[in-house]
Write a protein that holds these residues in place. Sequence first.
Motif, PDB file in Angstrom:
ATOM      1  N   GLY A 191       0.956  -1.182  -0.150  1.00 25.75           N
ATOM      2  CA  GLY A 191       0.460  -0.269  -0.235  1.00 25.75           C
ATOM      3  C   GLY A 191       1.318   1.508   0.124  1.00 25.75           C
ATOM      4  N   GLN A 192       2.078   1.274  -0.079  1.00 22.61           N
ATOM      5  CA  GLN A 192       3.232   2.478  -0.209  1.00 22.61           C
ATOM      6  C   GLN A 192       3.132   3.043  -1.461  1.00 22.61           C
ATOM      7  OE1 GLN A 192       6.497   0.479   0.544  1.00 22.61           O
ATOM      8  NE2 GLN A 192       5.967   0.410   3.094  1.00 22.61           N
ATOM      9  N   VAL A 193       2.789   4.233  -1.802  1.00 15.82           N
ATOM     10  CA  VAL A 193       2.954   4.739  -3.000  1.00 15.82           C
ATOM     11  C   VAL A 193       3.970   4.958  -3.386  1.00 15.82           C
ATOM     12  CG1 VAL A 193       2.329   7.352  -3.829  1.00 15.82           C
ATOM     13  CG2 VAL A 193       1.148   6.630  -2.419  1.00 15.82           C
ATOM     14  N   LEU A 194       3.875   4.153  -4.775  1.00 19.34           N
ATOM     15  CA  LEU A 194       5.350   4.715  -5.465  1.00 19.34           C
ATOM     16  C   LEU A 194       5.799   5.230  -6.287  1.00 19.34           C
ATOM     17  CD1 LEU A 194       5.098   1.130  -7.102  1.00 19.34           C
ATOM     18  CD2 LEU A 194       5.837   2.188  -4.611  1.00 19.34           C
ATOM     19  N   GLY A 195       4.223   6.783  -6.986  1.00 14.66           N
ATOM     20  CA  GLY A 195       4.258   7.588  -7.701  1.00 14.66           C
ATOM     21  C   GLY A 195       3.081   8.144  -8.387  1.00 14.66           C
ATOM     22  N   ASP A 196       2.767   9.099  -9.081  1.00 15.30           N
ATOM     23  CA  ASP A 196       1.668   9.181  -9.480  1.00 15.30           C
ATOM     24  C   ASP A 196       1.521   8.578 -10.645  1.00 15.30           C
ATOM     25  OD1 ASP A 196       1.459  11.368  -7.165  1.00 15.30           O
ATOM     26  OD2 ASP A 196       1.546  12.930  -7.864  1.00 15.30           O
ATOM     27  N   VAL A 197       0.492   8.764 -11.290  1.00 11.21           N
ATOM     28  CA  VAL A 197       0.284   8.452 -12.697  1.00 11.21           C
ATOM     29  C   VAL A 197      -0.430   9.434 -13.559  1.00 11.21           C
ATOM     30  CG1 VAL A 197      -0.737   6.481 -13.910  1.00 11.21           C
ATOM     31  CG2 VAL A 197      -0.126   6.040 -11.658  1.00 11.21           C
ATOM     32  N   ASP A 198      -2.099   9.853 -12.945  1.00  9.35           N
ATOM     33  CA  ASP A 198      -1.688  11.481 -13.191  1.00  9.35           C
ATOM     34  C   ASP A 198      -3.091  11.654 -12.435  1.00  9.35           C
ATOM     35  OD1 ASP A 198      -4.751  10.119 -13.916  1.00  9.35           O
ATOM     36  OD2 ASP A 198      -4.067   9.168 -14.904  1.00  9.35           O
ATOM     37  N   ALA A 199      -3.127  13.137 -12.749  1.00  2.00           N
ATOM     38  CA  ALA A 199      -4.133  13.569 -11.314  1.00  2.00           C
ATOM     39  C   ALA A 199      -4.754  14.711 -12.299  1.00  2.00           C
ATOM     40  CB  ALA A 199      -3.189  13.933 -10.931  1.00  2.00           C
ATOM     41  N   THR A 200      -6.175  15.047 -11.588  1.00  2.00           N
ATOM     42  CA  THR A 200      -7.239  16.481 -11.678  1.00  2.00           C
ATOM     43  C   THR A 200      -6.942  17.298 -10.537  1.00  2.00           C
ATOM     44  OG1 THR A 200      -8.352  14.850 -13.651  1.00  2.00           O
ATOM     45  CG2 THR A 200      -9.379  16.947 -12.768  1.00  2.00           C
ATOM     46  N   ALA A 201      -6.608  18.422 -11.470  1.00  2.00           N
ATOM     47  CA  ALA A 201      -6.448  19.555  -9.892  1.00  2.00           C
ATOM     48  C   ALA A 201      -7.987  19.460  -9.467  1.00  2.00           C
ATOM     49  CB  ALA A 201      -5.636  20.746 -10.113  1.00  2.00           C
ATOM     50  N   ALA A 202      -7.237  20.124  -8.204  1.00  2.00           N
ATOM     51  CA  ALA A 202      -8.700  20.579  -7.732  1.00  2.00           C
ATOM     52  C   ALA A 202      -9.147  21.588  -7.740  1.00  2.00           C
ATOM     53  CB  ALA A 202      -9.388  20.311  -6.285  1.00  2.00           C
ATOM     54  N   GLN A 203     -10.515  21.984  -8.070  1.00  2.00           N
ATOM     55  CA  GLN A 203     -10.447  23.830  -7.763  1.00  2.00           C
ATOM     56  C   GLN A 203     -11.443  24.403  -6.455  1.00  2.00           C
ATOM     57  OE1 GLN A 203     -13.642  24.256 -10.929  1.00  2.00           O
ATOM     58  NE2 GLN A 203     -12.594  22.741 -12.303  1.00  2.00           N
ATOM     59  N   PRO A 204     -10.232  25.428  -6.047  1.00  2.00           N
ATOM     60  CA  PRO A 204     -10.569  25.831  -4.918  1.00  2.00           C
ATOM     61  C   PRO A 204     -12.046  26.538  -5.273  1.00  2.00           C
ATOM     62  CG  PRO A 204      -8.835  26.916  -6.072  1.00  2.00           C
ATOM     63  CD  PRO A 204      -8.991  26.313  -6.539  1.00  2.00           C
ATOM     64  N   GLY A 205     -12.517  26.896  -4.367  1.00  2.00           N
ATOM     65  CA  GLY A 205     -13.911  27.167  -3.712  1.00  2.00           C
ATOM     66  C   GLY A 205     -14.126  28.785  -4.467  1.00  2.00           C
ATOM     67  N   ASP A 206     -14.931  29.536  -4.350  1.00  2.00           N
ATOM     68  CA  ASP A 206     -15.163  31.315  -4.298  1.00  2.00           C
ATOM     69  C   ASP A 206     -15.606  31.479  -2.879  1.00  2.00           C
ATOM     70  OD1 ASP A 206     -15.091  30.647  -6.950  1.00  2.00           O
ATOM     71  OD2 ASP A 206     -17.575  30.501  -6.845  1.00  2.00           O
ATOM     72  N   THR A 207     -14.843  32.862  -2.751  1.00  2.00           N
ATOM     73  CA  THR A 207     -14.623  34.000  -1.915  1.00  2.00           C
ATOM     74  C   THR A 207     -16.153  34.604  -1.689  1.00  2.00           C
ATOM     75  OG1 THR A 207     -12.516  34.141  -1.803  1.00  2.00           O
ATOM     76  CG2 THR A 207     -13.806  36.184  -0.578  1.00  2.00           C
TER      77      THR A 207
END
Length: 707
Positions: free
Chosen positions: A241-257
């Motif tokens: 279960g140890q992380v070996l590396g990233d495969v791909d990612a979709t960045a999170a979008q922060p909320g509005d103010t």
Amino acid sequence: MSATTSRRSRMRLIVLQALVFSLLATLGARLYFLQVISGEDYQGQAASQSIRDVVVQPQRGLVVDSQGRPLVTNRLVWVVSIDTTLLGRFDDGQRRKLLRRTADVLDLEPAAIERKLALCGTDGAVPGTCWNGSPYQPVPVAENVTEQQALRISEQPEDFPGVLVEQQSVREYPSPFGINAAHLLGYLSPITSDELEAAEDAEDSSVNGASVVGRAGVEKTYDAWLRGQPGYQRVAVNSKGQVLGDVDATAAQPGDTLVTSIDAKVQAVVEKQLNTMITTARGTFDEVTGRNYEADSGAAVVMEADTGRIVAMASQPTYDPQVWVGGISSKKLKELYSEAAGTPLLARAFQGQFAPGSTWKPFMTAGALTNGYSTSTVLGCPSAIRIGNRDFHNHESGAYGSVTFARALEVSCNTFFYQVGTGYWREYGSDPADVKAKDPLVEEAKVFGFGSRTGVDLPGEASGRIADRAWKRDYYRSMKDYYCGISDKPQDTETSDFVYKFAYEFCVEGYKYREADAANFAIGQGDTIVTPLQLARAYGALANGGTLWEPRVGKAIVSPKGEVIKRIKPSKGGDVDLPASVLGYIDEALKGVSRTGTMAWKLGGFPLDDVQIRAKTGSAEVYGKQSTGWVASYTDDYVVVMMISQGGTGSGSTGDGVRAIWEALYGVEGDRVDPASSAIPGTTQPDALPEFGRDGSILPPAREDQR
């Protein structure tokens, strides 16, 4: 070797070769099936064992005041999660050993971790504690752990297989000027199964099983804007279960103010004054009851008269909004709901309901002056008048001779308004059982919005109550069995004479709207109740010429890039439709309350020529309790209302606090007005919004006179 033996040997060789070829053919066919026909399926299964999809929670949007000061921000905390997919491969002994080791580091009990790992909906799952997310997502078991605890786990991965440590953002409350504002801001808690299911049905991808959502205040009202959009990260992991590396990612979008109309500096003054007035009242002896005032709760509101925007709002008792961060204990939650603790979660400003007392009289004046009475009407103001078989008194039995409506407002003459209320009762509704009888005072109260929610952009608002004939009939029907049950039995030692007599009278004729009910209604007593915000809104209509605004805390939504997405404009909720002459008459009368009436002793030396405060005081009496004190006041710019339950007389309990708020709003020092010293630059809030820089900086809004 004989010919027979030779043939047998060849036959055996042929059979052996056939078997070998048969096995090879079977193996080849199987390999072909696995690699060619089912290859994609097995590749997917193999990949699923080495790649994990991890939800990346978005950073929630900020909440700022009208000057750009942060009211709610975010901070990073260490979070420990456990990969339940890997944990499921362990035998019972390995599982217990891992959870015990992890619990020891986190200062938890293994059972507490087990409860958090349980999938909601399964046997033994505890609602509110169980995991509501994907079974393939690592489950958070501890938030806000120390850096030392985080390093202990992350630096020894071989001892903690499947235990992950990462940083996540949680809510932070900067408290500019030391403000609390808990009831305005609200709090967050984990999404429920029903909410998640509803979001999935609506194809709403902004939440997931690990989301937290707004539960109160602006956090709830503007949750959809503040929450942002989750991202997703695919990571490769090994068999432990140890992380070996990233495969791909979709960045999170922060909320509005969310930009609010709250001014933190004014909010600080309001909170301080409300707390000071309550503390002072608790140290003041009540000669009526022979003990100090309880002053069990209170509220204060500052609102823009011409827009309905809330500049400050405070309630007591309150709570620390930080207690919700990372989850709240059952003990603390019970305390927030506890009546013994004063029910801190209840926002008295818009959820608390109280008899308005004499602050009600300006609206009764409006109803009378448009229904047969005039500004030249003169009635007696004796110390008491008799209604039925009972004397109804003025406060402290004062008598002022014959007075006009204006003078009756200045000295808060109860007996004057008793006569108005009972006069209408005798003219239109002397039949106490007639539910549909006309009542101009009741009708005027409804015109000013009482008995209905104001429409404020805060959840859970109370509607108040107008105790008219229809309400009394409905109340009788709902309580008849209860009170008749008391009166039908012999009086016991636990039932007081008052309660027993009341139960009998209620059982027989509790549905009747009597002359005494009309008298009490005219002075804001009896069963009529209002919220402080309703009262502030109605006084705002007196100030602005008759418009009932829907109060607003939100002012604008701004994107993470600093772009204005939406301006939240003031919303008109209605119009009281009174002649200008009537509004002007009431306005002048309330100026008199500040100069020579019941509020004058608290405004001595105040520059009333420069800051013309109109005010009305009120002392509401409720059976079995001490008086509730009110002051409702306004200028051309603002409305200020303060209330203290069981705090004493209106001006006596809240007058000093209301004066201090007005001094802060206008920069009053002694008998001088110094606009440069006002809490809000320029005295009133500008229409402009704070300026958001691309570097994350927030600057105060620029005023027109500064451009």
